[in-house]
Design a protein around this motif. Structure first.
Motif, PDB file in Angstrom:
ATOM      1  N   SER A  58      44.872  48.834  28.114  1.00 29.97           N
ATOM      2  CA  SER A  58      46.039  49.703  28.302  1.00 29.97           C
ATOM      3  C   SER A  58      46.134  50.732  27.177  1.00 29.97           C
ATOM      4  N   ALA A  59      45.832  50.326  25.962  1.00 27.97           N
ATOM      5  CA  ALA A  59      45.880  51.267  24.832  1.00 27.97           C
ATOM      6  C   ALA A  59      44.771  52.309  24.935  1.00 27.97           C
ATOM      7  N   LEU A  60      43.578  51.872  25.225  1.00 27.47           N
ATOM      8  CA  LEU A  60      42.451  52.799  25.297  1.00 27.47           C
ATOM      9  C   LEU A  60      42.546  53.770  26.467  1.00 27.47           C
ATOM     10  N   LEU A  61      43.018  53.285  27.598  1.00 27.98           N
ATOM     11  CA  LEU A  61      43.077  54.114  28.803  1.00 27.98           C
ATOM     12  C   LEU A  61      44.415  54.836  28.954  1.00 27.98           C
ATOM     13  N   ARG A  62      45.345  54.531  28.055  1.00 24.79           N
ATOM     14  CA  ARG A  62      46.668  55.145  28.078  1.00 24.79           C
ATOM     15  C   ARG A  62      47.383  54.884  29.400  1.00 24.79           C
ATOM     16  N   ILE A  63      47.355  53.610  29.797  1.00 26.03           N
ATOM     17  CA  ILE A  63      48.062  53.182  31.000  1.00 26.03           C
ATOM     18  C   ILE A  63      48.928  51.981  30.619  1.00 26.03           C
ATOM     19  N   SER A  64      49.919  51.682  31.434  1.00 29.16           N
ATOM     20  CA  SER A  64      50.801  50.548  31.144  1.00 29.16           C
ATOM     21  C   SER A  64      50.037  49.232  31.288  1.00 29.16           C
ATOM     22  N   ARG A  65      50.548  48.190  30.650  1.00 27.02           N
ATOM     23  CA  ARG A  65      49.909  46.872  30.774  1.00 27.02           C
ATOM     24  C   ARG A  65      49.893  46.378  32.220  1.00 27.02           C
ATOM     25  N   PRO A  66      50.992  46.537  32.979  1.00 26.16           N
ATOM     26  CA  PRO A  66      50.924  46.122  34.391  1.00 26.16           C
ATOM     27  C   PRO A  66      49.856  46.890  35.177  1.00 26.16           C
ATOM     28  N   SER A  67      49.698  48.188  34.892  1.00 20.18           N
ATOM     29  CA  SER A  67      48.664  48.973  35.573  1.00 20.18           C
ATOM     30  C   SER A  67      47.278  48.488  35.171  1.00 20.18           C
ATOM     31  N   ALA A  68      47.099  48.145  33.904  1.00 17.40           N
ATOM     32  CA  ALA A  68      45.812  47.621  33.440  1.00 17.40           C
ATOM     33  C   ALA A  68      45.516  46.286  34.119  1.00 17.40           C
ATOM     34  N   THR A  69      46.526  45.449  34.254  1.00 14.13           N
ATOM     35  CA  THR A  69      46.339  44.153  34.921  1.00 14.13           C
ATOM     36  C   THR A  69      45.930  44.349  36.375  1.00 14.13           C
ATOM     37  N   THR A  70      46.603  45.261  37.072  1.00 14.78           N
ATOM     38  CA  THR A  70      46.262  45.551  38.469  1.00 14.78           C
ATOM     39  C   THR A  70      44.830  46.070  38.567  1.00 14.78           C
ATOM     40  N   LEU A  71      44.468  46.967  37.672  1.00 14.56           N
ATOM     41  CA  LEU A  71      43.112  47.515  37.642  1.00 14.56           C
ATOM     42  C   LEU A  71      42.081  46.403  37.432  1.00 14.56           C
ATOM     43  N   LEU A  72      42.309  45.549  36.442  1.00 15.78           N
ATOM     44  CA  LEU A  72      41.367  44.453  36.165  1.00 15.78           C
ATOM     45  C   LEU A  72      41.311  43.461  37.318  1.00 15.78           C
ATOM     46  N   ASN A  73      42.438  43.186  37.960  1.00 16.48           N
ATOM     47  CA  ASN A  73      42.456  42.293  39.129  1.00 16.48           C
ATOM     48  C   ASN A  73      41.560  42.841  40.236  1.00 16.48           C
ATOM     49  N   ARG A  74      41.696  44.144  40.512  1.00 15.94           N
ATOM     50  CA  ARG A  74      40.879  44.772  41.555  1.00 15.94           C
ATOM     51  C   ARG A  74      39.393  44.706  41.196  1.00 15.94           C
ATOM     52  N   MET A  75      39.103  44.984  39.948  1.00 16.02           N
ATOM     53  CA  MET A  75      37.707  44.991  39.515  1.00 16.02           C
ATOM     54  C   MET A  75      37.118  43.584  39.548  1.00 16.02           C
ATOM     55  N   GLU A  76      37.932  42.589  39.233  1.00 17.33           N
ATOM     56  CA  GLU A  76      37.465  41.205  39.307  1.00 17.33           C
ATOM     57  C   GLU A  76      37.234  40.814  40.769  1.00 17.33           C
ATOM     58  N   ARG A  77      38.144  41.220  41.652  1.00 13.31           N
ATOM     59  CA  ARG A  77      37.987  40.964  43.089  1.00 13.31           C
ATOM     60  C   ARG A  77      36.685  41.571  43.614  1.00 13.31           C
ATOM     61  N   ASP A  78      36.337  42.766  43.111  1.00 14.70           N
ATOM     62  CA  ASP A  78      35.129  43.463  43.539  1.00 14.70           C
ATOM     63  C   ASP A  78      33.875  43.015  42.785  1.00 14.70           C
ATOM     64  N   LYS A  79      34.031  41.975  41.981  1.00 15.61           N
ATOM     65  CA  LYS A  79      32.907  41.375  41.234  1.00 15.61           C
ATOM     66  C   LYS A  79      32.282  42.349  40.220  1.00 15.61           C
ATOM     67  N   LEU A  80      33.124  43.203  39.637  1.00 19.25           N
ATOM     68  CA  LEU A  80      32.656  44.140  38.623  1.00 19.25           C
ATOM     69  C   LEU A  80      32.838  43.565  37.218  1.00 19.25           C
ATOM     70  N   LEU A  81      33.745  42.591  37.099  1.00 18.71           N
ATOM     71  CA  LEU A  81      33.989  41.946  35.812  1.00 18.71           C
ATOM     72  C   LEU A  81      34.516  40.539  36.045  1.00 18.71           C
ATOM     73  N   HIS A  82      34.522  39.760  34.979  1.00 19.41           N
ATOM     74  CA  HIS A  82      35.081  38.399  34.993  1.00 19.41           C
ATOM     75  C   HIS A  82      36.054  38.267  33.842  1.00 19.41           C
ATOM     76  N   ARG A  83      37.050  37.424  34.028  1.00 17.24           N
ATOM     77  CA  ARG A  83      37.928  37.023  32.928  1.00 17.24           C
ATOM     78  C   ARG A  83      37.495  35.623  32.514  1.00 17.24           C
ATOM     79  N   LEU A  84      37.337  35.431  31.226  1.00 18.62           N
ATOM     80  CA  LEU A  84      36.905  34.142  30.709  1.00 18.62           C
ATOM     81  C   LEU A  84      37.890  33.633  29.669  1.00 18.62           C
ATOM     82  N   PRO A  85      38.283  32.364  29.771  1.00 15.45           N
ATOM     83  CA  PRO A  85      39.203  31.826  28.759  1.00 15.45           C
ATOM     84  C   PRO A  85      38.467  31.577  27.439  1.00 15.45           C
TER      85      PRO A  85
END
Length: 158
Positions: A58-85
């Motif tokens: 969100s800081a780097l892309l200058r978007i809100s945290r909710p928008s960043a979360t939505t973006l990452l969710n979509r990208m994870e759904r499309d198998k472009l990235l993974h979230r790892l604990p």
């Protein structure tokens, strides 16, 4: 005084018009690969950093945290990235690009780089000068991610 001329010759109007034109070109080029420019930027960050905290986007892309979360969710759904604990701090999550994501990013990035070198007939020197001028106008240009940011424990590769 012609107010339309005043308005259309204002710096704000000209910057917005130029930004829209460049953004349309970027959207067209990244769409060839099923990506948006913002998704390419996320994947570029992940390529360079390997592991990134979601909040850093969100800081780097200058978007809100909710928008960043939505973006990452979509990208994870499309198998472009993974979230790892994180194995030590269970509240911490790391984002890592997939091979698919990195492959598409490289193709899209090459297309965007080519576009930038031929941007509306500007020379490479013109583009460099324009970037410097825009940096000067941007009083709060986001700072890059700290180089020493690293996970507190080993994380399994995606």
């Amino acid at each position: 005084m012609n107010y339309i001329d005043v308005f259309t010759n204002s710096l704000s109007y000209k910057l917005k018009k130029a930004q829209q034109s460049v953004q349309e070109d970027y959207l067209r080029r990244t769409a060839e690969f099923g990506l948006t420019p913002t998704q390419v930027y996320v994947l570029c960050i992940l390529r360079d950093k390997k592991l990134v905290k979601p909040s850093e986007f969100s800081a780097l892309l200058r978007i809100s945290r909710p928008s960043a979360t939505t973006l990452l969710n979509r990208m994870e759904r499309d198998k472009l990235l993974h979230r790892l604990p994180d194995k030590v701090n269970r509240r911490q999550v790391w984002v890592v690009a997939t091979k698919k994501g990195l492959g598409l990013m490289q193709k899209a990035h090459a297309s965007l780089a080519k576009e930038e070198t031929t941007l509306r007939g500007l020379t490479p020197a013109d583009i460099k000068e324009l970037k410097q001028l825009l940096d000067t106008l941007s009083s709060d240009t986001p700072k890059p991610i700290e180089e020493d940011a690293s996970p507190s424990a080993e994380i399994q590769e995606a």
